[in-house]
Each structure stands twice: as C-alpha cells, then as structure tokens.
Design a protein around this motif. Structure first.
Motif, mmCIF file in Angstrom:
data_model
loop_
_atom_site.group_PDB
_atom_site.id
_atom_site.type_symbol
_atom_site.label_atom_id
_atom_site.label_comp_id
_atom_site.label_asym_id
_atom_site.label_seq_id
_atom_site.Cartn_x
_atom_site.Cartn_y
_atom_site.Cartn_z
ATOM 1 N N THR A 111 0.835 -1.204 0.000
ATOM 2 C CA THR A 111 0.000 0.000 0.000
ATOM 3 C C THR A 111 0.865 1.247 0.000
ATOM 4 N N GLU A 112 1.871 1.304 0.874
ATOM 5 C CA GLU A 112 2.771 2.464 0.926
ATOM 6 C C GLU A 112 3.525 2.634 -0.391
ATOM 7 N N TRP A 113 3.998 1.524 -0.939
ATOM 8 C CA TRP A 113 4.727 1.549 -2.213
ATOM 9 C C TRP A 113 3.847 2.103 -3.326
ATOM 10 N N LYS A 115 1.051 3.997 -3.139
ATOM 11 C CA LYS A 115 0.683 5.409 -2.956
ATOM 12 C C LYS A 115 1.836 6.336 -3.321
ATOM 13 N N ALA A 116 3.063 5.932 -3.024
ATOM 14 C CA ALA A 116 4.230 6.755 -3.336
ATOM 15 C C ALA A 116 4.435 6.905 -4.841
ATOM 16 N N ASP A 158 -7.848 1.442 2.334
ATOM 17 C CA ASP A 158 -6.805 2.447 2.519
ATOM 18 C C ASP A 158 -6.386 3.088 1.203
#
Length: 417
Positions: A111-113, A115-116, A158
């Motif tokens: 998820t973080e990857w 969104k970035a 998310d």
C-alpha cells in the motif's frame, strides 16, 4: 495449454478491468506459479491497453530462499522490460501468528509503495484453489456468512483497490499456461508444511474429493452464500435509514426503531457502524460485540473498537473515542484519523489534533446545538502550539473540517465491501 484455454485466461484478465481500467497497475509477484502466470498475462494485456505495469515482490525475510526468489522475479521482469521493485520486511518479532503478521506486513508495504508512485490498483494472484482453501479454514473457525463467502474479486482498502483476476481459475490451469510459454516458476516449500492451516485445508479437500466435495462445489456454495450476504446487506441498509441519523462524524441511533430490526441485521449494523467511525478495515466480533449490543439495549454507555456509545432513553450516540485519537497529530489538508480533511483560513504552520480537554477549556460557552462534550473532545481541531485556533465541529474559528468518507457515506458504505 490450447489456444482456447489461453484465450479464456486473457478474457478473465480483460474482464477484471473492463469498467475501471487504471493508467498504472501494480501486480504482486512472489515467483510462484500463480503469480508468474498473472505477471505474464498482465504483461501482454497492459502492453495492448497502454497500461503501465509495475511488478512488486515482498521479501519477508522468513526463509533463506526468499531473497533469491525476489531476484528471480526481478530478472524475469527485466526480460519483459518491466520495472520491478522488491520490498523487504524486517518487522517480525518472533511472537504471535507469523502467517497473519506476514500478510498484514505484505499489504501494508505494498500500500505504501503504491501510494508513493500514484498507483491505485494492485492485482493479486489468488485462484479458485485458494478460495476453496479459505472456505475450509474459515469453516474450521466457525465463521459466519461474511467469512464463508470468501475472498472478493475486487476490494478497496486504505485508498488502494485490490483485484483478483484469476479467482475463477484453477491452479493447475495456470501451470499449464506457464508450461506452454516455457516459463519457469518457483515452488515455495512451505506449501507442503502441514503446520500451516492452509496446507491442512488443502489436504482435507483432497480427502473429501471422493464425496464429490471439490473446489467447484465449494465455489457454488460460496456463490449461494454471497447472494444471502447481499440480501442481508440491503436489509441492513434499509434498516439503517429507519433508525440511524448521521451527524457529522457521529451516528445517532433511535432505540425503538433499532430494536424493530432482526438480531442479525442489528448485529451487522452495529459492527459496520463501529468500523465506519473508527475507519477500520475490520469490525469487532463475538462476545465483545454482543456485550456492546447489550449496552445499546439498556441505553448504557460503553466503549468498543475505538468508539464511544453515549447512552440515553430514546436515542444513543456513537462517536469516536478520545483516547483512540489523543496521540494522532497531522497538518492542514492532510487526512486526519482516516476520515477528516481539515483546512485553515490562514497559511500559518498549524497542527491538527483532537480538541481534547485543553481545547474544550479554550472554547468558552458552547451553543446548545453543539455535539456533547465527549464527541467534541475527539473531533479535529487546529492549534498553534497549545493555542486553539479553530474547532470546526463546534463552529469555533474559521477553520473547516470535512468528512471525506474513505469507504463511502455511512448508508452507501453498507452496500460495499
């Protein structure tokens, strides 16, 4: 694999994105047969549809072979002219359920990857075999309707949409496809380790096949249960319209109208209300939820899942628990507590946090139309250091707070998962 079989697989991929084709698409690839088949199918589809494909591998660091498997995926992607990323998890403490911890870490890292990089959709390689195994695992845990309907083909959490294009395909079909391409894959040795529940479920399925209980039968049962779940969702939605009023970020429950609903509909409604207020992916279950329902029946105060129930004779209020957000600090225009976007009239370096007792003390006299004290304490407010600048929910100051409804407005979110 025959050309007809390959055509059917390509059709499954195309249909998964027929009504919502992303510009950028992530794909989770472990190096196993299922994910390698998905990678090859998506590579062809993305090239023809002018979609940029981003393969990603999570190395959990739990097996010595994992790093080599990630390199194998990277080399395959390089040959396909795709930019590959390996994400490494180093957070395992050695305590608790390693499979569950690894799964949560995997989704969190991806998820973080995503969104970035501006990626809002990630494809996963779950198959009909995985779906049937999930059914038996959840059956062993005495899951209800929601659990036994299995994994969804499309789900948003998310801010990322997770798509499973191959959920109707058998694992062996995908390996036949890879063999026709002469594409190698790596078998994870843990797939034969019977200490894992999923492997036990796989063995149990094989033992039950002589009774005619195979993945196709399980799939049909899950489809039937999904229809029951859909009917319950609509019944819960209609009941919510009759007994719940949305007031800002709070929910006001009419006690008499609420108890006109059936026990299962009421249980689902309250579980969803708790999840919606807490901006949580999952709601509470079992005994704790039953105790919360009992508090509703008595009109008593209660706390569960980061949500406060404020009792009353005719109506009850569900609001965010202050202690759940007391340490949550953000800045202007960021999303606060997963559901509020707070804006300021000035360009000062203000912080966003819960109003709290200190903010309440600076409010002074409040209007009769203001929410109760406990609700205001957990509402977002703008501070310049320790000085209260604005408390939007209390109509104090010039700041604004808007609910962004990450999972939809309360009523409509009852019909989406």
């Amino acid at each position: 694999m025959s050309e007809t079989g390959q055509t059917m697989l390509r059709h499954q991929i195309a249909s998964a994105f027929a009504y919502d084709k992303p510009e950028k698409l992530g794909v989770a690839v472990s190096g196993g047969g299922d994910s390698m088949a998905l990678l090859r199918l998506l590579a062809d589809w993305a090239a023809s549809e002018r979609v940029t494909l981003y393969p990603v591998t999570v190395d959990h660091g739990l097996r010595p072979e994992a790093a080599a498997e990630a390199r194998f995926v990277a080399e395959t992607c390089e040959a396909l002219r795709l930019k590959h990323t390996t994400l490494t998890w180093t957070g395992w403490s050695g305590q608790g359920n390693v499979q569950d911890a690894a799964r949560r870490a995997r989704y969190g890292l991806m998820t973080e990857w995503a969104k970035a990089r501006g990626i809002d959709t990630i494809a996963l390689a779950h198959t009909a075999d995985d779906q049937a195994e999930t059914f038996f695992m959840r059956l062993a845990r005495a899951s209800g309707i929601d659990g036994l309907t299995g994994m969804q083909r499309r789900r948003t959490a998310d801010g990322v949409t997770w798509v499973r294009p191959l959920l109707m395909q058998e694992r062996e079909e995908l390996r036949d496809y890879l063999r026709s391409l002469k594409q190698v894959w790596i078998d994870d040795p843990s797939n034969e380790d019977e200490t894992y529940d999923r492997v036990k479920a796989r063995k149990a399925m094989a033992a039950l096949e002589p009774l005619g209980l195979d993945m196709h039968v399980v799939g049909r049962v899950m489809d039937h249960l999904a229809q029951v779940r859909s009917a319950l969702d609509f019944a819960t939605h209609d009941h919510a319209l009759d007994c719940i009023t949305v007031e800002g970020g709070d929910l006001i429950l009419d006690r008499r109208a609420f108890w006109e609903g059936s026990p299962e509909v009421n249980r689902r409604l309250v579980a969803h209300a708790l999840r919606w207020i807490a901006s949580a992916d999952y709601g509470p279950r079992g005994v704790k939820l039953q105790e919360f329902l009992s508090a509703i029946s008595r009109g008593r105060d209660a706390t569960l899942h980061g949500v406060r129930l404020l009792g009353g004779d005719k109506t009850l209020r569900l609001t965010r628990e202050h202690s759940a957000v007391a340490q949550v600090v953000g800045t202007v225009d960021q999303v606060w507590d997963g559901r509020w976007c707070v804006q300021a009239a000035e360009n000062k370096q203000l912080i966003v946090r819960a109003l709290g007792d200190d903010g309440l003390a600076q409010l002074g006299e409040r209007s009769d139309r203001c929410p109760p004290r406990e609700s205001l304490k957990s509402s977002p407010a703008l501070f310049d250091g320790d000085i209260l600048v604005s408390a939007p929910v209390a109509n104090h100051g010039e700041g604004r707070a808007e609910l962004i409804f990450p999972t939809g407005h309360f009523y409509t979110s009852l019909l989406s998962h």
